[in-house]
Design a protein around this motif. Structure first.
Motif, PDB file in Angstrom:
ATOM      1  N   TYR A 198       0.836  -1.189   0.000  1.00 48.74           N
ATOM      2  CA  TYR A 198       0.000   0.000   0.000  1.00 48.74           C
ATOM      3  C   TYR A 198       0.877   1.247   0.000  1.00 48.74           C
ATOM      4  N   TYR A 199       0.522   2.166  -0.882  1.00 53.61           N
ATOM      5  CA  TYR A 199       1.282   3.401  -1.037  1.00 53.61           C
ATOM      6  C   TYR A 199       0.365   4.604  -0.850  1.00 53.61           C
ATOM      7  N   CYS A 200       0.843   5.619  -0.188  1.00 52.40           N
ATOM      8  CA  CYS A 200       0.144   6.893  -0.241  1.00 52.40           C
ATOM      9  C   CYS A 200       0.829   7.762  -1.281  1.00 52.40           C
ATOM     10  N   ALA A 201       0.066   8.676  -1.836  1.00 49.00           N
ATOM     11  CA  ALA A 201       0.566   9.504  -2.915  1.00 49.00           C
ATOM     12  C   ALA A 201      -0.091  10.872  -2.866  1.00 49.00           C
ATOM     13  N   ALA A 202       0.599  11.835  -3.429  1.00 49.72           N
ATOM     14  CA  ALA A 202       0.084  13.202  -3.481  1.00 49.72           C
ATOM     15  C   ALA A 202       0.156  13.699  -4.914  1.00 49.72           C
ATOM     16  N   GLY A 203      -0.905  14.367  -5.343  1.00 50.03           N
ATOM     17  CA  GLY A 203      -0.931  14.811  -6.731  1.00 50.03           C
ATOM     18  C   GLY A 203      -1.972  15.876  -6.972  1.00 50.03           C
ATOM     19  N   TRP A 204      -2.452  15.914  -8.212  1.00 53.25           N
ATOM     20  CA  TRP A 204      -3.292  17.009  -8.646  1.00 53.25           C
ATOM     21  C   TRP A 204      -4.569  16.495  -9.284  1.00 53.25           C
ATOM     22  N   VAL A 205      -5.506  17.389  -9.456  1.00 50.29           N
ATOM     23  CA  VAL A 205      -6.794  16.990  -9.999  1.00 50.29           C
ATOM     24  C   VAL A 205      -6.689  16.645 -11.474  1.00 50.29           C
ATOM     25  N   SER A 206      -7.630  15.845 -11.913  1.00 46.31           N
ATOM     26  CA  SER A 206      -7.790  15.505 -13.313  1.00 46.31           C
ATOM     27  C   SER A 206      -9.274  15.607 -13.646  1.00 46.31           C
ATOM     28  N   GLY A 207      -9.610  16.476 -14.560  1.00 47.12           N
ATOM     29  CA  GLY A 207     -11.005  16.610 -14.929  1.00 47.12           C
ATOM     30  C   GLY A 207     -11.878  17.120 -13.796  1.00 47.12           C
ATOM     31  N   GLY A 208     -11.277  17.909 -12.892  1.00 48.91           N
ATOM     32  CA  GLY A 208     -12.061  18.513 -11.826  1.00 48.91           C
ATOM     33  C   GLY A 208     -12.188  17.689 -10.561  1.00 48.91           C
ATOM     34  N   SER A 209     -11.574  16.515 -10.538  1.00 50.70           N
ATOM     35  CA  SER A 209     -11.642  15.709  -9.329  1.00 50.70           C
ATOM     36  C   SER A 209     -10.345  14.914  -9.182  1.00 50.70           C
ATOM     37  N   CYS A 210     -10.141  14.346  -8.026  1.00 54.87           N
ATOM     38  CA  CYS A 210      -8.958  13.530  -7.795  1.00 54.87           C
ATOM     39  C   CYS A 210      -9.107  12.210  -8.553  1.00 54.87           C
ATOM     40  N   SER A 211      -8.011  11.777  -9.124  1.00 51.55           N
ATOM     41  CA  SER A 211      -8.033  10.605  -9.998  1.00 51.55           C
ATOM     42  C   SER A 211      -7.572   9.349  -9.270  1.00 51.55           C
ATOM     43  N   PHE A 212      -7.953   8.197  -9.811  1.00 45.97           N
ATOM     44  CA  PHE A 212      -7.440   6.923  -9.323  1.00 45.97           C
ATOM     45  C   PHE A 212      -6.220   6.474 -10.126  1.00 45.97           C
ATOM     46  N   ARG A 213      -5.833   7.250 -11.115  1.00 53.77           N
ATOM     47  CA  ARG A 213      -4.721   6.863 -11.972  1.00 53.77           C
ATOM     48  C   ARG A 213      -3.399   7.337 -11.398  1.00 53.77           C
ATOM     49  N   PRO A 214      -2.415   6.447 -11.259  1.00 52.03           N
ATOM     50  CA  PRO A 214      -1.109   6.831 -10.710  1.00 52.03           C
ATOM     51  C   PRO A 214      -0.461   7.976 -11.472  1.00 52.03           C
ATOM     52  N   LEU A 215      -0.815   8.122 -12.735  1.00 48.27           N
ATOM     53  CA  LEU A 215      -0.220   9.146 -13.586  1.00 48.27           C
ATOM     54  C   LEU A 215      -0.361  10.545 -13.000  1.00 48.27           C
ATOM     55  N   TYR A 216      -1.415  10.782 -12.247  1.00 48.14           N
ATOM     56  CA  TYR A 216      -1.685  12.126 -11.755  1.00 48.14           C
ATOM     57  C   TYR A 216      -1.117  12.386 -10.370  1.00 48.14           C
ATOM     58  N   TYR A 217      -0.289  11.474  -9.890  1.00 45.21           N
ATOM     59  CA  TYR A 217       0.324  11.622  -8.574  1.00 45.21           C
ATOM     60  C   TYR A 217       1.839  11.680  -8.730  1.00 45.21           C
ATOM     61  N   ALA A 218       2.409  12.802  -8.315  1.00 41.31           N
ATOM     62  CA  ALA A 218       3.840  13.030  -8.535  1.00 41.31           C
ATOM     63  C   ALA A 218       4.699  12.569  -7.373  1.00 41.31           C
TER      64      ALA A 218
END
Length: 122
Positions: A90-110
């Motif tokens: 299990y990983y925690c991650a921090a990132g940005w919105v995609s399409g106005g909401s938080c995404s489930f895709r790892p791509l949007y977490y830096a």
């Protein structure tokens, strides 16, 4: 710079509970929990925006709860009614919105933590 450190993983029997914690520095709009089982892709299971809106994958909805304590700068994942299928890193991650909401895709977490292992045995 955002840094994330998870804790709280372990081994538990079917039906048991665990609470994962993720201490963070810095800030982004979205924070989420992901998991990765051996031989499988990393999947998003829960996320929360800075306004407190949370989203859950169908596989954990009703069993897991994501929350964030801004004063303690800690993200949590309360996991109840655990199943063997919940086993993974299990990983925690921090990132940005995609399409106005938080995404489930790892791509949007830096930013990512190092992960904590959860094992559910029957």
């Amino acid at each position: 710079q955002v840094q994330l450190v998870e804790s709280g993983g372990g081994s538990v029997e079917v039906g048991g509970s665990l609470r994962l914690s993720c201490a963070y520095t810095g800030s982004t709009y979205c924070m989420g929990w992901f998991r990765q089982a051996p031989g499988k892709e990393r999947e998003g299971i829960a996320n929360i925006g800075s306004g407190g809106r949370s989203n859950y994958a169908d596989s954990v909805k009703g069993r897991f709860t994501i929350s964030k304590d801004n004063a303690k700068r800690t993200l949590y994942l309360q996991m109840n009614s655990l199943k063997p299928a919940d086993t993974g890193m299990y990983y925690c991650a921090a990132g940005w919105v995609s399409g106005g909401s938080c995404s489930f895709r790892p791509l949007y977490y830096a930013y990512w933590g190092q992960g904590t292992q959860v094992t559910v045995s029957s």
